[in-house]
Design an enzyme around this catalytic site. Sequence first.
Site, PDB file in Angstrom:
ATOM      1  N   LYS A   1      36.105  43.050  39.088  1.00 13.83           N
ATOM      2  CA  LYS A   1      36.941  42.071  39.774  1.00 13.83           C
ATOM      3  C   LYS A   1      36.899  40.751  39.018  1.00 13.83           C
ATOM      4  O   LYS A   1      35.824  40.210  38.743  1.00 13.83           O
ATOM      5  CB  LYS A   1      36.447  41.859  41.206  1.00 13.83           C
TER       6      LYS A   1
ATOM      7  N   LYS B   1      48.388  53.119  47.627  1.00 17.69           N
ATOM      8  CA  LYS B   1      47.364  53.106  48.660  1.00 17.69           C
ATOM      9  C   LYS B   1      48.005  53.453  49.999  1.00 17.69           C
ATOM     10  O   LYS B   1      49.091  52.967  50.322  1.00 17.69           O
ATOM     11  CB  LYS B   1      46.699  51.739  48.746  1.00 17.69           C
TER      12      LYS B   1
END
Length: 348
Positions: free
Chosen positions: A150, A250
Amino acid sequence: MARMLVARIERFPVQGSFTISRGAKTHVDVVVAEVTDGPHTGRGEGTAIYYKGDSAELALAALTACAGAVAAGAGRADLLALLPAGAARNALDCALWDLEAKQSGRRVWQTLGLPVPQPMLTAYTISLADPAAMAAAASAVRGRELLKVKLGGEGGPQADVERMAAVRRAAPDARLIVDANEAWGGTDIERTLRQLAPLGVELVEQPVPAGRDVELEGLNCAVPLAADESCHDRDSLDAIIGRYRFINIKLDKAGGLTEALALRHAAATRGLGVDGLHAVHHPCHCAGVHGRHAGQLCRSGWAIVDRGPPARPALCRQRRVPAGRGAVGMRPWPLHRAEPMLHCNVEG
């Protein structure tokens, strides 16, 4: 017995803190949908996409409002009109798939005509922090084959390159993918990608805020880009064509497996590839399977997958999912390896 829908919220603590450019998480709230016909109960779960203004409480209210329609026989196709894309529709859509699998005695992947599930590699996420802390986190999991890092922290893209260099030194043999979580808007992304390429970064997700994808027009990308927040369902494809090479499908964003399957088909017809877990033959995402019901969904043909680092150890491991008990099946990783993988997040 008529069908009955029951919904509730469950909370799962995160081990420590899961940090991305938009903030840190100490827990994950999921909305749970259970549809029973008497002898069978289908279960599904969803996590609200908070940056879209959703919440577990709003999702629960939406599911409660659908109880009458479900009792009257509403099916998966009806949900596309009953509910907007999001956690509520995903949870209910997954529950209906699960119910149908149990009623028919056929796993979901069999119903879809997909190949027998094979073992898949999972990604372990390194949270956003300063370079030293991220290096320490990567060193602590040295030996894992795939790390998702990240980025998007203080100091901008140049500081992010330093973070990645620190991670690479700490994990010299790991494969690396990056999620910028919309943090590089208005910067020289082409330059940043040129700096990341020698570090062996294979993919960068969502470098710009959703809605500002025009900033990627005409870039000469040294590392392929994948759309995440910019691609939720079929309606969002137009904005990303020609700007990304891959999309991250997703179930929470799409609002369930039903729309995810339609999205993967529409994306394929327009020349888009897929990112990690969400490969076009793998309609299951961690948004749809989590927590205490993951094993039940797995028996219907779903996958047990990671949502980042939850407190439940069985759901927080880089591991091979045994064939026949894991995901419904997916195509190989599209970049450098002919090996499928599960690409795991808490929220995006």
